[in-house]
Design a protein around this motif. Structure first.
Motif: not given
Length: 232
Positions: A19, A23, A25, A230, A232
């Protein structure tokens, strides 16, 4: 049951790793540094009977030295330690003379002005084997942590600078690493890392020698961190 538990933990660990990798990042590093004046200065003092051609015993020199330090307001019970004690048995065996003893001390003081006074007192006592062993700061770990906090803020600023032109944003930090700690004692001379600056000149005042004021190079503390945010 134990085998099933181990398998479950392995799968959970794998899932968390997967996971994290899956993601999107951004990874950046940040650093921060500061300069602090050392408040712990360690002076190495060597007393030897050989320096006085065996005319003055180590014990007599020691008593005079401690008395001089007490006059300066130095607590010798807590700030003066015996670092080494040796007797020159080899010299005794070869020359068939009295044993010549040597003692080495470490004196801790808190400022450059006291260092100057100590050197003057030792010069008057004809103790010349004196040098700066090292310099430190009593709150160095607290200072490092302050720099770490500023370093992570710097890392986040970098992440924002990289993502805003792309109309993207950063989320929570998912990994932070303390990757570098640099504690530069800035000494020069016999001991690596020490630098002393003289202010003014030495001279005599009322027939008494006065040493020049000295300043120690400030200690440079630098911290570097790496962070993944992270994307977005």
């Amino acid at each position: 049951l134990i085998l099933l538990t181990l398998c479950f933990q392995s799968l959970l660990s794998f899932a968390q790793t997967k996971n994290f990798i899956d993601q999107p990042y951004i990874e950046v590093s940040g650093s921060a540094d500061t300069l602090v004046t050392p408040n712990q200065i360690f002076i190495k003092i060597v007393i030897s009977e050989r320096d006085t051609k065996n005319k003055v015993s180590v014990e007599e020199q020691e008593i005079k030295m401690i008395s001089a330090f007490k006059i300066l307001g130095i607590n010798t019970e807590t700030n003066l330690t015996l670092h080494d004690f040796a007797s020159s048995f080899r010299f005794y065996l070869l020359k068939q003379k009295d044993i010549l003893k040597t003692k080495q001390y470490i004196l801790k003081v808190t400022d450059a002005a006291t260092v100057s006074k100590v050197f003057v007192q030792l010069e008057e006592l004809e103790i010349s084997n004196v040098s700066i062993d090292r310099v430190e700061h009593s709150d160095i770990e607290l200072i490092k942590n302050i720099c770490r906090g500023k370093a992570i803020v710097n890392a986040k600023s970098k992440a924002l600078a990289l993502t805003q032109p792309l109309s993207q944003a950063i989320g929570a930090a998912i990994n932070i690493s303390d990757i570098e700690s640099n504690y530069d004692q800035a000494l020069q001379g016999k001991v690596a890392g020490l630098s002393i600056r003289l202010r003014g000149e030495a001279g005599f005042n009322n027939d008494k020698y006065e040493a020049p004021l000295i300043e120690f190079e400030k200690i440079k503390v630098m911290q570097t961190v790496s962070a993944k945010f992270v994307l977005k």
